[in-house]
Structure formats: C-alpha cells, structure tokens
Design an enzyme around this catalytic site. Sequence first.
Site, PDB file in Angstrom:
ATOM      1  N   SER A  91      25.657  11.717   0.852  1.00 48.92           N
ATOM      2  CA  SER A  91      26.958  12.095   1.396  1.00 48.92           C
ATOM      3  C   SER A  91      28.092  11.897   0.383  1.00 48.92           C
ATOM      4  O   SER A  91      28.052  12.478  -0.696  1.00 48.92           O
ATOM      5  CB  SER A  91      27.195  11.316   2.685  1.00 48.92           C
ATOM      6  OG  SER A  91      28.297  11.822   3.357  1.00 48.92           O
ATOM      7  N   ASP A 229      32.992  16.699   0.766  1.00 44.22           N
ATOM      8  CA  ASP A 229      32.278  15.571   0.153  1.00 44.22           C
ATOM      9  C   ASP A 229      30.980  16.113  -0.464  1.00 44.22           C
ATOM     10  O   ASP A 229      30.782  17.333  -0.538  1.00 44.22           O
ATOM     11  CB  ASP A 229      32.030  14.448   1.174  1.00 44.22           C
ATOM     12  CG  ASP A 229      31.001  14.826   2.227  1.00 44.22           C
ATOM     13  OD1 ASP A 229      30.857  16.033   2.505  1.00 44.22           O
ATOM     14  OD2 ASP A 229      30.338  13.922   2.766  1.00 44.22           O
ATOM     15  N   ASP A 231      27.890  16.458   0.389  1.00 43.97           N
ATOM     16  CA  ASP A 231      26.958  17.297   1.150  1.00 43.97           C
ATOM     17  C   ASP A 231      27.688  18.196   2.137  1.00 43.97           C
ATOM     18  O   ASP A 231      27.048  18.862   2.964  1.00 43.97           O
ATOM     19  CB  ASP A 231      25.912  16.441   1.872  1.00 43.97           C
ATOM     20  CG  ASP A 231      26.539  15.477   2.876  1.00 43.97           C
ATOM     21  OD1 ASP A 231      27.680  15.043   2.642  1.00 43.97           O
ATOM     22  OD2 ASP A 231      25.893  15.167   3.891  1.00 43.97           O
ATOM     23  N   ASP A 233      29.280  17.950   4.834  1.00 42.03           N
ATOM     24  CA  ASP A 233      29.465  17.812   6.288  1.00 42.03           C
ATOM     25  C   ASP A 233      30.925  17.450   6.558  1.00 42.03           C
ATOM     26  O   ASP A 233      31.443  17.704   7.639  1.00 42.03           O
ATOM     27  CB  ASP A 233      28.486  16.808   6.918  1.00 42.03           C
ATOM     28  CG  ASP A 233      28.574  15.413   6.331  1.00 42.03           C
ATOM     29  OD1 ASP A 233      29.115  15.259   5.217  1.00 42.03           O
ATOM     30  OD2 ASP A 233      28.104  14.472   6.994  1.00 42.03           O
TER      31      ASP A 233
END
Length: 433
Positions: A91, A229, A231, A233
């Site tokens: 993340s 960020d 990834d 999400d």
Amino acid sequence: MKLFGSSGIRGLANVEVTVDMALKLGMALGRSKKTAVIGRDPRVAGEMIEHAIISGLMSAGCDVVRVGLVTTPTLAYATRNYDCGVMVTASHNPAQDVGIKLWNPDGMAFDSIQQEEIESTIENEDFVNVAWNKIGELSSYENAVRDHIDMICSHSTGAPIKVIVDCGGGAGGTITPFLLREMGCEVITLNSQLDGHFPARNPEPKDSNLGILKKAMTAFEADLGIAHDGDADRMMAVDERGVFVSGDEMLAIFARYECKDNSKVVVPVDTSMIVDDALPSSTIIHTRVGDVYVAEEMKKQKADFGGEPSGSWIFPRISYCPDGIYAAALLVDIVKEKKLSALREELPQYPTLRTTLACDNPRKDGVMKVISSKLGAMGEVSSIDGIRIDMGDGWVLVRPSGTEAKIRITAEARKNVEELHAKVESIVKECIQ
Ligand code: MG
C-alpha cells in the site's frame, strides 16, 4: 501465530515478509479455495512473493489466474469471478516493505475470522499436498485493467477538463491516466512510470508528499489534481489553486454527492464534524479506525457511502474495496459542475488539535480505563476505538497507538478548541503518571 495486522500482512521484505511465509500462506489458502486470482503492485519484492504464493496455492490443488501488475481495486474487482483474490502490495508503506492482502468475491477484504483460519492452518502445519494429477493449473488473464475501466466508465460521464495525475510511481500508472483520457479529460501525468523504488515521492498521498503536484496545478492551469498511494486504493486531490484538499473535506464532498436524504454514511471515530454538518439529513455511523472496519460496518448497515480521511473511499454500488480510481473518475464528474476550491469553501472549517503522550505498552489498557472514568462526566462517551467524548459543540478522542508506545489525543470544536484540548491533555497526563 499472528500474521495479519489491521491491513493484511505487511513488513520489511525478506526479513518480516519472506518467501517461506508466502509459500505457507498460499498452501493454507489453497486448502479451502478451488480458484484464486493474484496481482501485484510494482514493489521490488512483489514478483518473488507472488511466485511463492502461487506455488503454495497450486500444491494444494487450487487453480490460479495471474493478472500481473495492477492496482488493488482492479484485483478486488477481478476477484468477483473467483473464490478469492490475492494482492501483493504494501500500500502506502515505504519502498523496502512488501505485503499480502486477501479478498472475497464481493470486494471485502478477508475478515478476522478468515484470517484466523489461515493463521491456525499455518501454525498447525495443517497443509494438504494433493496428488500429482490434482495440482492446480496456472493461467494468465490480460484484461483485468480493461474490465475495471469499462465498469467505471459505465458509472461516469466524464468531461473535457484538465487533470494532473500523480501516481507516485505506484500501480495507479497502469490505469488512472488511461481511464481519464477515455473519459474525455486532458491528462498530464506525474510520476506515472511504475517504479518499486518510489524515487519521486513517498507513496503516501498526504499534503507534505505532494509538493510537485501542488506547484504543477497553477503552472499547467489544471482543473483537478489527483494523487494515489502505491496500490491506488487511496486517492487524494489538489484543487485548481494548488491547495491540498484535506481527507475530511474530501469525505464530505463525496458524501454530499453520493447521499440523498436519510442516507447512511460510515466513517471512523476520528472524522471531523464537517462531515456531520455537511450532511444534516444523513445518519453518520462511527467505526474503529481502519478501512476494513468501515467496509464491514457499511455492509452490515447497508450504507450508501463510507470512507476514511486517509484517502479510502468506498462506493458500495461497485465494491466494498476502497477504489481510488473510481473515486478519481467520480471527482471529474463533480468538478465539471463546480470548481474544487468552491466545493471546499462551502464546507465549514473547525480547528483540530492533535498531540501524543508517551505511555509504555503494558500500561496502556489500565491507563485507558482510568482515563475513561475521569472523562466520562464531560459528555456522551463512546468506546468504539479508544474513548471519544461528544459535547455537541466539539469532541475529543483519546486513543492508544496500535504500534507505538503512545496515546494520541485529538480534539475538534466549533470554538475554544485549545481550552478543550488542554483540559483533556492534563487529565490524560495525570492518569499516565
Ligand atoms: Mg493502499
């Protein structure tokens, strides 16, 4: 054995998160699942960990489909066609970390019961090595990003506005710039070449990491700035004047757009009162801090919208996985009607104060009990996560840090926040001593 934290497994690559652990996780997961889809963000250790998980899954007889380098919301969306999804990502953590997050077909991350099952299988080494002719098959699927874009386009109209997208070197570079161009936007990309060393900026999309994006907004006369960020999400935004939109403001702007009268909105306990004030006819439900808890509560309450001021926005019409790419598309639809700076200015601003006090980990529980009894008289008490006291015109949250030897105090008030904060801080100090 505790493997999972509040956001899946995460830690230093090859030290805390190892090939051995990934292999066992795959073997444990493959015991109960017939099919799995797996993807990864561009982290340096990602492919190594991915291979280990795939081997473990196949050894237990699970068929595995690789979708390659994708964002977490793309993987979560792809999971709808399989028994489970596996995302190799850390993340917004720094470059040296890697991690693993597991997904259900409806876009919910594995809950604590599912995580405990995996942990106990690994602890008891309760693995199954199937017969040679039952070993799982491995295949690839190339269209996961295309499917995700098509799904988002079916919900968004798009607009010919100028957008700067800062993917921070993360997986967002596989999708967001392409999606927004298909939606008719003029897109300028920043840091959108994937690089697991994250050379351009720290992957966390917070104000202090987005200096270049903020400067670029006025230099290119853009309408909207988007930052992800590692990834994707998460999504945060910068307005056309180059001002970072705070997480609480972003939450209120999305919630206003998503909610009609009598809607239900789920937010963590540390969310600002601006969300309550922006949505007077909605019910605001508080949860523990963490997007997984927000998603779980949303499903239980059949909520219309939920999110976390860190940049996680959950739209249940598409998924219970926070989707920073869908959020970016929706923000284009919002900003084409009204400038982002004007949307911010419509919201109230309340001063918030945050401090931390040192407190040894073993003492935290006892100290929190004393704090609770002392603060109880100040207002309405909630103990969902730490202790939150609501006083109508303000609130205070006293919460032990999950990872550090600290207790955090947050106070927000329509007026005299310093006074409120000082009063609570002195009570907490007394209780710690
Ligand atoms: Mg993330």
